[in-house]
Structure formats: C-alpha cells, structure tokens
Design a protein around this motif. Structure first.
Motif, mmCIF file in Angstrom:
data_model
loop_
_atom_site.group_PDB
_atom_site.id
_atom_site.type_symbol
_atom_site.label_atom_id
_atom_site.label_comp_id
_atom_site.label_asym_id
_atom_site.label_seq_id
_atom_site.Cartn_x
_atom_site.Cartn_y
_atom_site.Cartn_z
ATOM 1 N N ILE A 87 -68.322 -10.135 -49.100
ATOM 2 C CA ILE A 87 -66.856 -10.134 -49.032
ATOM 3 C C ILE A 87 -66.317 -11.563 -49.087
ATOM 4 O O ILE A 87 -65.307 -11.838 -49.740
ATOM 5 N N SER A 88 -67.002 -12.466 -48.395
ATOM 6 C CA SER A 88 -66.586 -13.875 -48.408
ATOM 7 C C SER A 88 -66.600 -14.428 -49.822
ATOM 8 O O SER A 88 -65.657 -15.123 -50.247
ATOM 9 N N ASN A 89 -67.643 -14.111 -50.583
ATOM 10 C CA ASN A 89 -67.742 -14.569 -51.970
ATOM 11 C C ASN A 89 -66.660 -13.940 -52.841
ATOM 12 O O ASN A 89 -66.091 -14.602 -53.721
ATOM 13 N N LYS A 90 -66.379 -12.655 -52.586
ATOM 14 C CA LYS A 90 -65.339 -11.975 -53.358
ATOM 15 C C LYS A 90 -63.964 -12.576 -53.071
ATOM 16 O O LYS A 90 -63.135 -12.714 -53.973
ATOM 17 N N ILE A 91 -63.737 -12.925 -51.814
ATOM 18 C CA ILE A 91 -62.463 -13.550 -51.445
ATOM 19 C C ILE A 91 -62.318 -14.903 -52.139
ATOM 20 O O ILE A 91 -61.261 -15.225 -52.688
ATOM 21 N N ALA A 121 -51.049 -9.669 -56.158
ATOM 22 C CA ALA A 121 -52.460 -9.978 -55.910
ATOM 23 C C ALA A 121 -52.604 -10.929 -54.727
ATOM 24 O O ALA A 121 -53.503 -10.761 -53.886
ATOM 25 N N GLU A 122 -51.711 -11.888 -54.621
ATOM 26 C CA GLU A 122 -51.760 -12.841 -53.504
ATOM 27 C C GLU A 122 -51.506 -12.146 -52.166
ATOM 28 O O GLU A 122 -52.145 -12.463 -51.157
ATOM 29 N N LEU A 123 -50.564 -11.203 -52.157
ATOM 30 C CA LEU A 123 -50.276 -10.463 -50.927
ATOM 31 C C LEU A 123 -51.487 -9.641 -50.493
ATOM 32 O O LEU A 123 -51.844 -9.609 -49.303
ATOM 33 N N LEU A 124 -52.131 -8.993 -51.447
ATOM 34 C CA LEU A 124 -53.323 -8.206 -51.133
ATOM 35 C C LEU A 124 -54.472 -9.108 -50.675
ATOM 36 O O LEU A 124 -55.253 -8.728 -49.797
ATOM 37 N N LEU A 125 -54.569 -10.283 -51.261
ATOM 38 C CA LEU A 125 -55.611 -11.224 -50.851
ATOM 39 C C LEU A 125 -55.394 -11.653 -49.405
ATOM 40 O O LEU A 125 -56.349 -11.732 -48.618
ATOM 41 N N SER A 126 -54.145 -11.901 -49.047
ATOM 42 C CA SER A 126 -53.822 -12.271 -47.665
ATOM 43 C C SER A 126 -54.214 -11.156 -46.698
ATOM 44 O O SER A 126 -54.791 -11.416 -45.630
ATOM 45 N N GLU A 127 -53.930 -9.911 -47.087
ATOM 46 C CA GLU A 127 -54.300 -8.768 -46.249
ATOM 47 C C GLU A 127 -55.824 -8.638 -46.151
ATOM 48 O O GLU A 127 -56.368 -8.321 -45.084
ATOM 49 N N ALA A 128 -56.517 -8.868 -47.265
ATOM 50 C CA ALA A 128 -57.984 -8.775 -47.277
ATOM 51 C C ALA A 128 -58.599 -9.823 -46.353
ATOM 52 O O ALA A 128 -59.563 -9.539 -45.627
ATOM 53 N N THR A 139 -62.105 -2.114 -45.313
ATOM 54 C CA THR A 139 -60.718 -2.229 -45.768
ATOM 55 C C THR A 139 -60.512 -3.497 -46.584
ATOM 56 O O THR A 139 -59.787 -3.493 -47.578
ATOM 57 N N ALA A 140 -61.169 -4.574 -46.162
ATOM 58 C CA ALA A 140 -61.054 -5.837 -46.890
ATOM 59 C C ALA A 140 -61.516 -5.673 -48.334
ATOM 60 O O ALA A 140 -60.867 -6.145 -49.269
ATOM 61 N N GLU A 141 -62.627 -4.957 -48.506
ATOM 62 C CA GLU A 141 -63.151 -4.754 -49.863
ATOM 63 C C GLU A 141 -62.210 -3.883 -50.697
ATOM 64 O O GLU A 141 -62.039 -4.115 -51.889
ATOM 65 N N LYS A 142 -61.603 -2.896 -50.075
ATOM 66 C CA LYS A 142 -60.644 -2.046 -50.795
ATOM 67 C C LYS A 142 -59.455 -2.868 -51.269
ATOM 68 O O LYS A 142 -58.964 -2.689 -52.393
ATOM 69 N N LYS A 143 -58.981 -3.773 -50.403
ATOM 70 C CA LYS A 143 -57.868 -4.647 -50.785
ATOM 71 C C LYS A 143 -58.260 -5.545 -51.960
ATOM 72 O O LYS A 143 -57.477 -5.765 -52.882
ATOM 73 N N LEU A 144 -59.485 -6.040 -51.920
ATOM 74 C CA LEU A 144 -59.972 -6.908 -52.996
ATOM 75 C C LEU A 144 -60.100 -6.144 -54.311
ATOM 76 O O LEU A 144 -59.789 -6.677 -55.380
ATOM 77 N N ASN A 145 -60.541 -4.908 -54.228
ATOM 78 C CA ASN A 145 -60.642 -4.084 -55.435
ATOM 79 C C ASN A 145 -59.259 -3.812 -56.015
ATOM 80 O O ASN A 145 -59.068 -3.813 -57.235
ATOM 81 N N ASP A 146 -58.286 -3.583 -55.133
ATOM 82 C CA ASP A 146 -56.921 -3.321 -55.590
ATOM 83 C C ASP A 146 -56.323 -4.558 -56.257
ATOM 84 O O ASP A 146 -55.671 -4.456 -57.308
ATOM 85 N N LEU A 147 -56.523 -5.711 -55.660
ATOM 86 C CA LEU A 147 -55.905 -6.917 -56.215
ATOM 87 C C LEU A 147 -56.535 -7.309 -57.547
ATOM 88 O O LEU A 147 -55.883 -7.941 -58.394
ATOM 89 N N SER A 148 -57.798 -6.934 -57.755
ATOM 90 C CA SER A 148 -58.455 -7.266 -59.024
ATOM 91 C C SER A 148 -57.745 -6.608 -60.199
ATOM 92 O O SER A 148 -57.720 -7.153 -61.303
ATOM 93 N N GLU A 149 -57.138 -5.450 -59.960
ATOM 94 C CA GLU A 149 -56.405 -4.767 -61.023
ATOM 95 C C GLU A 149 -55.151 -5.554 -61.403
ATOM 96 O O GLU A 149 -54.801 -5.643 -62.585
ATOM 97 N N TYR A 150 -54.485 -6.127 -60.414
ATOM 98 C CA TYR A 150 -53.300 -6.940 -60.701
ATOM 99 C C TYR A 150 -53.682 -8.220 -61.444
ATOM 100 O O TYR A 150 -52.943 -8.681 -62.322
ATOM 101 N N ILE A 151 -54.829 -8.786 -61.107
ATOM 102 C CA ILE A 151 -55.294 -9.972 -61.819
ATOM 103 C C ILE A 151 -55.577 -9.635 -63.281
ATOM 104 O O ILE A 151 -55.233 -10.386 -64.189
#
Length: 340
Positions: A87-91, A121-128, A139-151
């Motif tokens: 997760i740290s690497n994904k963040i 994407a930035e808002l989701l990253l902050s939540e993650a 939950t952090a990983e789900k947020k990261l998966n969601d923000l990847s779509e916006y990227i």
C-alpha cells in the motif's frame, strides 16, 4: 479446568483484533473450528462424574491449538507487513503519477480539461493515506483503485495531445516547413516569422537569421492543429500576412491567410472521413495580435502589446509566417512525457 483454556481465549480475541479474519480467513476459520470442537469436548468431560474426569487429551489438544494460533499470528504479522509495504508503494506511485500529470496539464492550455479528475484523484489519495495511517489497508487499497481510474481519464485527455510532439513524422514535417521558411528569408532578404507551439515563442528572422524572440499565447486548444471553426485550436502550416490592422479589438493585429490551400484539402479529407461534423465550417480570422501573451485565444497567437508594436513596424504584408508544434525531437513536451 485446564489453564491453557484461559490463554486460548485471550489468543482468540487478539487474533480477531489483529484482523485474522481478513489476512488469513481460511486458517483463522480452521482455528475457530478447532476451538469449537475443544469446547464441546470440555463440556462433555465436565458432564462426567468428577472421579472419572480426565483432561489430559484435552490439554494436549489445547496446546496444539495454541501453537496453531502462535503460527497464525506470525503469518498475519508477515502479511500485514507485506500489505503495508504494498500500500505504501501504491500511495507513492499514485502521488508521483498525480504530480507528473498535474505538471503536464500546466504545460498546455488543454490541461484544464483534465484537472477536475486530478482533483478527485487527489482527494481520494488523501483519504487513502488517512486509512493507511489507521492501518485500514483494505479501505486504503479501495481508495487507491478508485483514484487510478481518475488518473487514467486525465491521461487519456492530455497524452494524445502531447504525443504529437514525440511523433517523428510530425517533427520531420515541422522541421521541413521551418527550414523552407528560413531559406526563403535568406534568399529574398526578407523578414520571416516562426511560431513554436511547444516553446510558446515567436521568432522573427531577418535574412535567414533569428533577431528577436517573443513569448506568445495560443488558442484554448492551441496545442492541437486547427481542423474546423470553433475548435479553438491554433493552425499549423506555412502562411503569409495578408493584412496589417493598426486598430484591432486586441490592440494591433496581423491577419494570416488561414485557411490556405493545404488547410482546405485537409478539411475536406477530415470531413469525408467523419473526423469533423458534416455541417462544420473551416473557420478563419487567424491573427497574430496583442492583448497579452498569457491570454488564451480562440486560435490566434497573442503577444504583449509592446511586442506586437515592435513587429508591426518591421514586417510588411506578404511576410511568411510558419506555425509548427516543435522544431526538434527533444522538445519540452516530448521530454516531459518520456518514460510515461
């Protein structure tokens, strides 16, 4: 009652708190099943007459279950550590990707179209990051998966535009136009203008030699080649000044002969191939004008008023004006997207 039972009850609670049901669901379920069986055995043994009660086998089984729990705890700790690193690497990757795309959006006027998705994407990253810091990795990983779509949406908006500036066919075409224009300036001893979109510069040549360089603004979609009326793109090609307007809505203006013959051919072909609406017009009134280099135009080239004043005195009607995306392969845009 065997003393191991109390240890087992504490272990069971600790494993649940550590997230065993998430990180090792199968093993934890087997562990729970073993506990249920041993409790049934205890009830059965307790129901026997006190003189005949024997907890030796039950104690042995309790020790086995405790050992299973210890191993399970180690397994969970290792998995949590690995998940933490993942997760740290994904963040970190998401953060770097967002910053990279944000930087690219700042290089072109069209970047404004991608910024809404980048903000999401930035808002989701902050939540993650908040979830990650609270050890809520799922939950952090789900947020990261969601923000990847916006990227991805942001990339889809701007990368095709920027990729034009890394296309060797485009570069060769632009270089040829620039070389021909400079050669004409040298041969005829006349001024000539080269507009470089990637650098947002206008270079004034005299006798084939660059003498002044000015910063300019482009159309709202100026990084693209103009195809039709209303697309807010700045055309690319070889043009000439057809009129000098000493009084203009934007201070002074130099009118170009857009559309030229090449533009008309491309327009007809694009319409035939369904790339532009059937009822679209080709557009016109492309100028080099004042009003400020930082303004976004409808497709024209904008300069500071003092700079257009200077050029206005030097260039006559008929001066060649060549507008290109870039003049070499290692331009600002191609370098920016390298490695993406």
């Amino acid at each position: 009652m065997p003393q191991e039972l109390e240890l087992l009850e504490k272990q069971e609670v600790n494993l649940w708190k550590s997230g065993a049901q998430i990180y090792a669901p199968v093993e934890y379920n087997n562990y729970k099943t073993s506990i249920s069986r041993i409790r049934e055995s205890l009830i059965k043994e307790k129901s026997r007459f006190a003189w005949f009660q024997d907890y030796e086998d039950i104690q042995s089984e309790l020790r086995n279950i405790l050992q299973t729990g210890y191993s399970l705890n180690i397994n969970i700790s290792n998995k949590k550590k690995k998940t933490n690193e993942t997760i740290s690497n994904k963040i970190l990757f998401a953060k770097n990707r967002i910053e990279t795309i944000k930087g690219l959006t700042g290089m072109i006027n069209e970047g404004r179209l991608a910024r809404k998705d980048l903000i999401r994407a930035e808002l989701l990253l902050s939540e993650a990051i908040t979830r990650y810091n609270n050890n809520d990795y799922d939950t952090a990983e789900k947020k990261l998966n969601d923000l990847s779509e916006y990227i991805k949406v942001s990339e889809k908006m701007i990368l095709p535009i920027l990729n034009r500036y890394a296309d060797k066919n485009h570069i060769r075409k632009w270089q040829k136009m620039v070389d021909e224009t400079i050669a004409e300036s040298k041969k005829k001893g006349i001024p000539a203008i080269i507009v470089n979109k990637s650098e947002r510069t206008l270079v004034l040549y005299k006798n084939g030699v660059p003498v002044w360089t000015y910063n300019v603004g482009l159309g709202r979609n100026g990084s693209l080649d103009k195809q039709r009326s209303g697309d807010n793109s700045t055309p690319e090609g070889k043009y000439r000044i057809t009129q000098k307007k000493s009084e203009s809505r934007y201070h002074k203006a130099l009118l170009l002969n857009y559309p030229n013959e090449e533009d008309r051919k491309n327009f007809i072909l694009a319409k035939k191939n369904g790339l532009i609406p059937a009822k679209a017009g080709i557009g016109g009134l492309i100028e080099i004008h004042g009003g400020g280099r930082n303004s976004m135009t409808y497709g024209c080239i904008a300069m500071d008023n003092s700079k257009i004043d200077h050029i206005f005195k030097i260039v006559p009607v008929g001066t060649p004006v060549t507008i290109v995306g870039a003049v070499d392969y290692n331009n600002k845009f191609s370098s920016a997207i390298e490695g993406l």
